[in-house]
Write an enzyme that holds these catalytic residues in place. Sequence first.
Site, short mmCIF file in Angstrom:
data_model
loop_
_atom_site.label_atom_id
_atom_site.label_comp_id
_atom_site.label_asym_id
_atom_site.label_seq_id
_atom_site.Cartn_x
_atom_site.Cartn_y
_atom_site.Cartn_z
N LYS A 72 1.22 -1.23 -0.01
CA LYS A 72 0.10 0.02 -0.29
C LYS A 72 0.87 1.39 0.42
O LYS A 72 2.53 1.40 0.60
CB LYS A 72 -0.84 0.53 1.14
CG LYS A 72 -1.69 -1.40 1.23
CD LYS A 72 -2.70 -1.57 2.74
CE LYS A 72 -3.54 -2.67 2.75
NZ LYS A 72 -4.47 -2.77 3.90
N ASP A 168 -15.06 -3.76 11.27
CA ASP A 168 -13.19 -3.48 12.34
C ASP A 168 -13.81 -3.37 14.08
O ASP A 168 -12.48 -4.12 14.52
CB ASP A 168 -13.09 -1.94 12.45
CG ASP A 168 -12.31 -2.19 10.62
OD1 ASP A 168 -12.18 -3.48 9.97
OD2 ASP A 168 -12.51 -0.67 9.77
#
Length: 189
Positions: A72, A168
């Site tokens: 990333k 999450d």
Amino acid sequence: MRYTPLGVDGVHLVEMEPFSDDRGFFARSFDTTGFTEHGMRPEVAQCNVSFNHRAGTVRGLHLSLPGHPESKFIRCTRGAIVDVAVDVRPDSPTYLQHVQVELTAENRHALYLPPHLAHAYQTLTDDTEVLYMVSVPYAPGAETGFRHDDPAFGISWPVPVSMVSDKDMSWPDFDPEANRAAFAGGAPA
Ligand SMILES: Cc1cn([C@H]2C[C@H](O)[C@@H](COP(=O)(O)OP(=O)(O)O[C@H]3O[C@@H](C)C(=O)[C@@H](O)[C@H]3O)O2)c(=O)[nH]c1=O
């Protein structure tokens, strides 16, 4: 561009080197040659944008498992974030260490993460936009994660946490044995 290795193996802070004149500046924001020279993966399969209404929002921690090598390259294009990378690679010299870097639209810093680090960020301002490139296409089956407040990592979030997705909040506690097995088998922890 300037490439500075940080405290987790393979993570680099990447800064632009602007050429300024009366108009403003020119700078490279991504350079496959420089990435390759610094041992960073230059492949780009997707460029993603996430927008966040509220300061304090946390996204992550997310990672891809072996078999899906997702690096990333993260930049904040509006507002400010603290970006966090946790090393959960069982055989890494920096296993269980993390780095925390402020990326803002103003400082234009970017962060490179090699595959298989757990990644999250917290917004420091309202209406924050994050732009990040990933090296492989999205594969939900290869994704796993950990909670931002998992005590195994001891992450100190700079502002009160205002929003986290249900996904999450639901990640199981970090379990070193399950994590090692997931890395050995490439299956979700
Ligand atoms: C990441 C991603 C999500 N999606 C979909 C899945 C879901 O329906 C919706 C929102 O997904 P999420 O809630 O996982 O989005 P988000 O929480 O923003 O996920 C991101 O978090 C940061 C911390 C990262 O490191 C990224 O790699 C990515 O995992 O978008 C795609 O279609 N393609 C993608 O590449």
